[in-house]
Scaffold this active site. Sequence first.
Site, PDB file in Angstrom:
ATOM      1  N   ASP A   1     -13.726   7.412 -61.612  1.00 38.38           N
ATOM      2  CA  ASP A   1     -13.174   6.100 -61.979  1.00 38.38           C
ATOM      3  C   ASP A   1     -14.239   5.191 -62.600  1.00 38.38           C
ATOM      4  O   ASP A   1     -13.913   4.169 -63.205  1.00 38.38           O
ATOM      5  CB  ASP A   1     -12.538   5.411 -60.757  1.00 38.38           C
ATOM      6  CG  ASP A   1     -13.495   5.171 -59.601  1.00 38.38           C
ATOM      7  OD1 ASP A   1     -14.700   5.496 -59.716  1.00 38.38           O
ATOM      8  OD2 ASP A   1     -13.043   4.645 -58.557  1.00 38.38           O
ATOM      9  N   GLU A   2     -15.520   5.561 -62.479  1.00 37.17           N
ATOM     10  CA  GLU A   2     -16.579   4.684 -62.995  1.00 37.17           C
ATOM     11  C   GLU A   2     -16.540   4.552 -64.509  1.00 37.17           C
ATOM     12  O   GLU A   2     -17.129   3.630 -65.065  1.00 37.17           O
ATOM     13  CB  GLU A   2     -17.960   5.197 -62.569  1.00 37.17           C
ATOM     14  CG  GLU A   2     -18.130   5.192 -61.082  1.00 37.17           C
ATOM     15  CD  GLU A   2     -19.591   5.221 -60.639  1.00 37.17           C
ATOM     16  OE1 GLU A   2     -20.475   4.943 -61.458  1.00 37.17           O
ATOM     17  OE2 GLU A   2     -19.814   5.520 -59.465  1.00 37.17           O
TER      18      GLU A   2
ATOM     19  N   TYR B   1     -25.064   7.179 -65.652  1.00 37.97           N
ATOM     20  CA  TYR B   1     -24.175   8.190 -65.070  1.00 37.97           C
ATOM     21  C   TYR B   1     -22.765   8.073 -65.641  1.00 37.97           C
ATOM     22  O   TYR B   1     -22.184   9.045 -66.144  1.00 37.97           O
ATOM     23  CB  TYR B   1     -24.145   8.076 -63.537  1.00 37.97           C
ATOM     24  CG  TYR B   1     -22.931   8.744 -62.941  1.00 37.97           C
ATOM     25  CD1 TYR B   1     -22.817  10.134 -62.954  1.00 37.97           C
ATOM     26  CD2 TYR B   1     -21.874   8.004 -62.420  1.00 37.97           C
ATOM     27  CE1 TYR B   1     -21.683  10.764 -62.455  1.00 37.97           C
ATOM     28  CE2 TYR B   1     -20.751   8.616 -61.917  1.00 37.97           C
ATOM     29  CZ  TYR B   1     -20.644   9.992 -61.933  1.00 37.97           C
ATOM     30  OH  TYR B   1     -19.527  10.604 -61.448  1.00 37.97           O
TER      31      TYR B   1
HETATM   32  O1  TDX Z   1     -28.252   2.928 -50.035  1.00 44.37           O
HETATM   33  C1  TDX Z   1     -27.223   2.496 -50.584  1.00 44.37           C
HETATM   34  N1  TDX Z   1     -26.820   1.211 -50.348  1.00 44.37           N
HETATM   35  C2  TDX Z   1     -25.732   0.652 -50.944  1.00 44.37           C
HETATM   36  O2  TDX Z   1     -25.422  -0.533 -50.708  1.00 44.37           O
HETATM   37  C3  TDX Z   1     -26.426   3.304 -51.484  1.00 44.37           C
HETATM   38  C4  TDX Z   1     -26.815   4.734 -51.760  1.00 44.37           C
HETATM   39  C5  TDX Z   1     -25.316   2.731 -52.048  1.00 44.37           C
HETATM   40  N2  TDX Z   1     -24.985   1.436 -51.826  1.00 44.37           N
HETATM   41  C6  TDX Z   1     -23.777   0.875 -52.459  1.00 44.37           C
HETATM   42  C7  TDX Z   1     -23.693   1.077 -53.947  1.00 44.37           C
HETATM   43  C8  TDX Z   1     -22.207   1.196 -54.200  1.00 44.37           C
HETATM   44  O3  TDX Z   1     -21.639  -0.095 -54.339  1.00 44.37           O
HETATM   45  O4  TDX Z   1     -22.664   1.579 -51.915  1.00 44.37           O
HETATM   46  C9  TDX Z   1     -21.671   1.832 -52.916  1.00 44.37           C
HETATM   47  C10 TDX Z   1     -21.466   3.321 -53.024  1.00 44.37           C
HETATM   48  O5  TDX Z   1     -22.641   3.867 -53.581  1.00 44.37           O
HETATM   49  P1  TDX Z   1     -22.785   5.412 -53.961  1.00 44.37           P
HETATM   50  O6  TDX Z   1     -22.484   6.211 -52.765  1.00 44.37           O
HETATM   51  O7  TDX Z   1     -24.098   5.594 -54.637  1.00 44.37           O
HETATM   52  O8  TDX Z   1     -21.574   5.613 -54.960  1.00 44.37           O
HETATM   53  P2  TDX Z   1     -21.169   4.864 -56.340  1.00 44.37           P
HETATM   54  O9  TDX Z   1     -22.329   4.269 -57.021  1.00 44.37           O
HETATM   55  O10 TDX Z   1     -19.999   3.973 -56.052  1.00 44.37           O
HETATM   56  O11 TDX Z   1     -20.702   6.131 -57.192  1.00 44.37           O
HETATM   57  C11 TDX Z   1     -19.906   7.123 -56.555  1.00 44.37           C
HETATM   58  O12 TDX Z   1     -18.558   7.036 -56.850  1.00 44.37           O
HETATM   59  C12 TDX Z   1     -18.127   7.488 -58.075  1.00 44.37           C
HETATM   60  C13 TDX Z   1     -20.444   8.512 -56.842  1.00 44.37           C
HETATM   61  O13 TDX Z   1     -21.827   8.556 -56.621  1.00 44.37           O
HETATM   62  C14 TDX Z   1     -20.115   8.941 -58.199  1.00 44.37           C
HETATM   63  O14 TDX Z   1     -20.540  10.261 -58.427  1.00 44.37           O
HETATM   64  C15 TDX Z   1     -18.647   8.864 -58.392  1.00 44.37           C
HETATM   65  O15 TDX Z   1     -18.342   9.203 -59.680  1.00 44.37           O
END
Ligand code: TDX
Length: 351
Positions: free
Chosen positions: A133-134, A158
């Site tokens: 969805d990104e 990404y």
């Molecule tokens: O340490 C952290 N602290 C934090 O606040 C990390 C790793 C993330 N976050 C936040 C960032 C995002 O708002 O949490 C949310 C989720 O982060 P991620 O797990 O890195 O996911 P996101 O960036 O939303 O992307 C994910 O969803 C869509 C996947 O990594 C992608 O592969 C997918 O396409």
Amino acid sequence: MTVLITGGAGFIGSNFVLDWMGASGEPVINVDKLTYAGNVANLAPLAGDARHVFVQADIADQPRLEQLLAEHRPRAIVNFAAESHVDRSIHGAGDFVQTNVVGTFHLLQAALGYWRDTLGRDSSFRFLHVSTDEVYGSLGPDDAAFSETTAYAPNSPYSASKAASDHLVRAWHHTYGMPVLTTNCSNNYGPLQFPEKLIPLMISKALAGEPLPVYGDGKNVRDWLYVGDHCSAIRAVLARGTPGEVYNVGGNSERQNIEVVHTLCRILDELAPAREPYSRLITYVTDRPGHDRRYAIDARKIARELGWEPSVAFEDGMRRTVQWYLDNADWVKAVQSGEYRQWLDVNYVRR
Ligand code: TDX
């Protein structure tokens, strides 16, 4: 009948392969490059199962793909192979462009030659591309959820690389008539997720008594989809989706990051009590550059047309996930120490 799965040693791919082998007798050719995020230990339950053939290969290696397609003659290809971590893409976009864009191009070329020349344009062939969805960008608090017709507006290296791959897949349908399907899903969570993503990272840090790093104000919103539900959605799209169509897959579970972290802390307090509540470890840290504010998926099309809806409620999925990480501390330890990389020599890996 056989299906060829790419990225089947990664988080979503390995869940899909395990789910597929449980739900059908159909053999799987599992092609994975085994980057840091690919782990053959995820496939250990399939060791000795002749219906599962694992091949270590890169989707950008077109001659190898052509040879595998000619040898195994799959009726479908499901492409899970991708670099997927947004933070990594910010620090090094090259691998993302290489695998997600160039790799998808080579996979499409191999698939096109196979479908056109070997299968004689068989209309029952499917190329299913798993995306995110990104690609739709970021929503404000009151904006309508992303639908299949929302304009692409990727913001991170990404998501830009995934958007490019989606466009290539679309073009191979419109230009060459290849029967492709694309799914765009929301944030997955569940067993076997590499502990760099929010949920497994927070679980492993909490259990180690380390600070839980919440980016920015913690109010960014994601829609959480249990990986098992994602697997059933892909099966539905593969079986009943219309070639050329896009299907959004969501969990109907929008949550602020800080709510997610508090939920995890509460479940951990219950399942693995420590002397003090885990929430004391929550630490606000510098925000991610270009951090998308909100993602939300409108998944009415797949419900209406294919009869798929998510079945795992967020609290339930989170509980199952925490329990899995508690029960699989060795997996987490091996992944964190890099020890899992030595498991490449297990006998079901073919190079
Ligand atoms: O340490 C952290 N602290 C934090 O606040 C990390 C790793 C993330 N976050 C936040 C960032 C995002 O708002 O949490 C949310 C989720 O982060 P991620 O797990 O890195 O996911 P996101 O960036 O939303 O992307 C994910 O969803 C869509 C996947 O990594 C992608 O592969 C997918 O396409």
